[in-house]
Design a protein around this motif. Sequence first.
Motif, short mmCIF file in Angstrom:
data_model
loop_
_atom_site.label_atom_id
_atom_site.label_comp_id
_atom_site.label_asym_id
_atom_site.label_seq_id
_atom_site.Cartn_x
_atom_site.Cartn_y
_atom_site.Cartn_z
N HIS A 195 1.06 -1.00 -0.18
CA HIS A 195 -0.33 0.22 -0.22
C HIS A 195 0.82 1.66 -0.12
O HIS A 195 0.04 2.43 -0.25
CB HIS A 195 -0.92 0.16 1.21
N THR A 253 7.87 3.43 1.42
CA THR A 253 8.52 4.14 3.33
C THR A 253 10.12 4.32 2.82
O THR A 253 11.06 3.54 2.58
CB THR A 253 8.04 3.42 3.97
N ARG A 312 7.48 7.26 12.23
CA ARG A 312 6.66 7.12 11.17
C ARG A 312 6.54 9.06 11.54
O ARG A 312 5.65 9.71 12.73
CB ARG A 312 5.24 7.06 10.92
N PRO A 356 -1.88 10.45 9.95
CA PRO A 356 -1.53 8.95 9.70
C PRO A 356 -1.55 8.71 8.36
O PRO A 356 -1.66 9.16 7.45
CB PRO A 356 -2.89 8.10 10.14
N PRO A 376 -0.75 5.33 5.21
CA PRO A 376 -1.28 4.24 5.11
C PRO A 376 0.08 2.23 5.74
O PRO A 376 0.79 3.27 6.24
CB PRO A 376 -0.64 4.05 3.20
N ARG A 377 -0.54 1.33 5.80
CA ARG A 377 0.13 0.53 6.04
C ARG A 377 1.01 0.37 5.98
O ARG A 377 0.94 -0.16 4.31
CB ARG A 377 -1.31 -0.59 6.89
N SER A 418 2.69 -3.36 4.64
CA SER A 418 2.42 -4.35 4.82
C SER A 418 2.70 -5.34 3.10
O SER A 418 3.45 -4.94 2.26
CB SER A 418 1.15 -4.76 5.29
N ASP A 437 1.58 -7.70 7.79
CA ASP A 437 2.20 -6.01 8.88
C ASP A 437 3.97 -5.42 9.22
O ASP A 437 3.97 -6.80 9.76
CB ASP A 437 1.66 -5.09 9.05
N ARG A 465 7.66 -3.57 10.19
CA ARG A 465 8.06 -1.73 9.90
C ARG A 465 9.35 -2.13 8.99
O ARG A 465 9.96 -2.72 9.00
CB ARG A 465 8.61 -1.63 11.87
N ARG A 489 4.94 -8.84 16.62
CA ARG A 489 4.65 -7.98 15.17
C ARG A 489 4.10 -9.58 14.80
O ARG A 489 2.68 -9.92 13.90
CB ARG A 489 5.67 -7.61 14.46
#
Length: 432
Positions: free
Chosen positions: A191, A194, A234, A239, A241-242, A244, A255, A257, A321
């Motif tokens: 999604h 990063t 973050r 907020p 998007p996740r 994953s 999910d 990090r 997690r």
Amino acid sequence: MPIGKVVSLDHEARGIVREDGKAIFVDGALPGETVDYASFRRKPKYELAHLVRVVKPSVARVEPACEHFGICGGCAMQHMEPSAQIAAKQRVLEDSLWHIGRVRAATILPPIHGAPWGYRHRARLGVRKVESRGGMLIGFHEWRSSYIADIRSCRVLPPHVSDLLMPLRELVGGLSIADRLPQIEVAVGEHCTTLVFRILQALTVSDEKAVRAFADRHDVVVYLQPSGPDSARRFHPLPGPRLSYTLPEFDLELDFRPTDFTQVNHAVNRVMVRRALRLLDPQPGERIADMFCGLGNFTLPIARSGASVVGIEGSPALVARGREAAIANGLGERVDFGVANLFECTEQSLARLGRFDKMLIDPPREGAVELCKALGDDAPGRLVYVSCNPATLARDAGVLCSLKGYRLAAAGIVNMFPHTAHVESIALFERA
């Protein structure tokens, strides 16, 4: 100028020439070629050499697709046709198993491979301000050097990430902490994409404004990491998007990090998980161990089969997690995660986990020799070993086959990193 015939590749994709009992490792030479070379380091039993001229080229030699190949150290095999790369890696695996572990696989598995370009969904990019070379440099290190390569694009990164290299130069070059930002880590998920900025000094208000504008303009999520990996937080958007990745065949989404360990090549990972599950053959009612389980990349697919799974991992954060992922995917009752240092595993500590019908091992490059030594008389009848280092797999295979009553039923490579010398593999051990 010495001339020689290249007989094979070593584990770093260097061509090997043998002269008077000595091995000469020639950068850029391919098996079957006749080459001129110039040695730059001489030892009693080996030499390291540069390729000067290819006198007789291999049929596998191709023109590298990236203009930076040979300078950038991100790739080592672009001059070799992709199918030949796979064959060379298979030979590295088989040679390691025999010469280190003194074992041979009863069956050689078909290689797992995928698209040769745009596959790298994770990357750690060096950042350095070098005024003599035009300002900011962002990329991989140069070949056998600590310098950052001057790259403007990268064929193994997804195209949208490659397109960020030059805009990132402009952004970082304009920050007040341009010389206090040594690294940018990239993680691409289902999604979002990063970017983790490793910062040695806090951003100013002006810096923060520029980073937010960059993130909005290029549709990326920015994290700031002031110290160790666990400090990454973050920054923008908040907020957002996740992050994953998915295993569609098992109806799973995990999910993670951006600083967590996950596989670099999502497409090949899906095929690798499928292969591992077929070799392991989990059945409802069985109790199965997933050692070095990480986030649950194999744990949750095993649980989806109906088996009961115990996932053991050394990182408490990854275990947490993993538990969250199990619950989110409706598998909380079938999975039990635990924290343990498997590098210090003993027969007693392993026995305390109870008996397992089957086991999957997916260790880091150091391998799992202490775990293999700790297997007792009630060890699992079937063991699948996923490896990122043929040498430690071979060492551990020697322990399993010579001391623990297993046979190496099957083994094959997983080409997780095309155009690099990195060899991932998967092996099946069966106990009489």
